[in-house]
Design an enzyme around this catalytic site. Structure first.
Site, short mmCIF file in Angstrom:
data_model
loop_
_atom_site.label_atom_id
_atom_site.label_comp_id
_atom_site.label_asym_id
_atom_site.label_seq_id
_atom_site.Cartn_x
_atom_site.Cartn_y
_atom_site.Cartn_z
CG HIS A 274 68.73 58.02 85.75
ND1 HIS A 274 69.54 57.67 86.81
CD2 HIS A 274 68.94 59.34 85.54
CE1 HIS A 274 70.20 58.74 87.23
NE2 HIS A 274 69.86 59.76 86.48
N PRO A 275 70.83 55.56 84.24
CG PRO A 275 72.93 56.46 83.69
CD PRO A 275 71.45 56.81 83.76
CB CYS A 276 70.91 55.61 89.19
SG CYS A 276 69.19 55.10 89.08
CE LYS A 277 68.75 51.91 92.43
NZ LYS A 277 69.33 51.81 93.79
CG HIS A 278 72.32 51.11 83.59
ND1 HIS A 278 71.01 50.91 83.94
CD2 HIS A 278 72.29 51.78 82.39
CE1 HIS A 278 70.21 51.42 83.00
NE2 HIS A 278 70.97 51.94 82.06
#
Length: 368
Positions: A274-278
């Site tokens: 999941h890219p929420c913290k990318h």
């Protein structure tokens, strides 16, 4: 519930605006044009990555039709992520090892993690091998006592036998015989395809290697790349979700890594980080790398400026003072250095993803 959540994410992604302004150094986010540029650089420098167009019905209009996502196939995974994990008991388990030589002196070493269990799926784990006993002089003489260099026919081993005594293969019928050591051929089913059940599974000391197809897409809502994993076992049978999570670190499995529908296919389900913290992680990494790149570029420009002064016109001893003495910046200092280019974004991104899936060799840019 999961289907409703996926529908919500699809609507949210559809309604979110497309990023137009470059903010990869300030916020760690990139535009679709920068994603394509970084993908072109990655596929040029490392040809294992290629562009794919996916299903035409799932194409994103903000990306070129032939460059919807990046993919690399057959990425090896040699062991499970659990083999890298340490427990508190393993951290505390230590023992002292002593290695002596012929002179009587001994070197002492501390073995850490002595209580850690050995993994059974590694080719390096061959088990305990018995020591080969050394033969002293008496033992060697007794072992060689019954050895003779004379054959039963009376000829010595070094003599060449008469060629007439060698039997002909046709006369003895050796060609018609069947060798017991010959493996029976695998007969494929209709269509010329060999079923996976007909292939023997590796066991014992043979290394069972999993492989992954790794895809990189662009997430319009989070404005960052997104990684997708599709795993296979040694027989090219797709891995189950529980098997895929064995190759993901425990801090991310079932938390930031979940099984979701691949956005460029109507039927494919794959594991996704999941890219929420990318964006926040990439911002920190880019800041550190950009500082080093800026220092290198400034040093290179100063060196080039010194060479220009040496090769330029002769300076007289009188006249106006230098630019530095008057407080005026030199042309080298006035020009701003470019720093890290956005082309390197996916190279840095893969190094970040490698920490989430440490046993899957997604980072093919280690020598860059």
């Amino acid at each position: 519930m999961h289907a409703i959540q996926q529908q919500y994410w699809a609507v949210r992604d559809y309604l979110s605006p497309v990023l137009k302004e470059s903010k990869f150094k300030e916020h760690g986010r990139i535009t679709p044009e920068e994603f394509v540029a970084a993908g072109d650089f990655l596929s040029y420098k490392f040809p294992v990555w290629t562009w794919e167009k996916g299903d035409a019905s799932k194409a994103r209009d903000y990306l070129p039709a032939e460059k919807q996502y990046l993919v690399t196939r057959g990425v090896p995974c040699l062991r499970r992520a659990t083999s890298l994990a340490y427990t508190d008991a393993d951290e505390d388990a230590e023992r002292l090892l002593s290695f002596g030589d012929s002179s009587g002196a001994a070197d002492e070493w501390v073995e850490t993690h002595a209580g850690r269990g050995a993994t059974v799926d590694s080719a390096a784990n061959l088990g305990e091998i018995d020591d080969i006993p050394d033969l002293d002089g008496d033992g060697l003489a007794s072992a060689m006592a019954d050895v003779s260099i004379v054959s039963e026919t009376g000829a010595t081993v070094g003599e060449t036998p008469d060629l007439d005594d060698i039997p002909d293969m046709e006369e003895e019928g050796l060609e018609d015989g069947e060798d017991e050591a010959t493996m029976a051929p695998v007969v494929p089913k209709a269509g010329g395809v060999i079923d996976a059940s007909q292939i023997g599974v590796a066991n014992g000391n043979l290394l069972q290697v999993r492989t992954y197809d790794v895809m990189i897409t662009y997430d319009k809502y989070y404005q960052t790349p997104r990684i997708w994993l599709l795993g296979y076992d040694e027989n090219r049978t797709p891995l189950t979700p529980s098997q895929i999570f064995q190759d993901i670190s425990a801090d991310h499995a079932l938390k930031t890594v979940t099984i979701e529908a691949f956005p460029h296919s109507s039927t494919l389900q794959a594991a996704s980080v999941h890219p929420c913290k990318h964006a926040s992680v990439m911002k920190k990494v880019i800041e550190r790398m950009n500082a080093g790149v800026v220092e290198e570029q400034l040093a290179a420009r100063k060196n080039s400026g010194k060479h220009q002064d040496k090769d330029g016109k002769k300076k007289w001893g009188f006249g106006r003072k230098g630019a530095k003495e008057e407080g005026v910046k030199s042309p080298v200092e006035e020009e701003e250095v470019e720093g890290m280019r956005v082309d390197f974004y996916l190279v840095v991104f893969l190094k970040f993803i490698a920490s989430i899936v440490p046993t899957i060799e997604v980072d093919s840019t280690t020598a860059f």
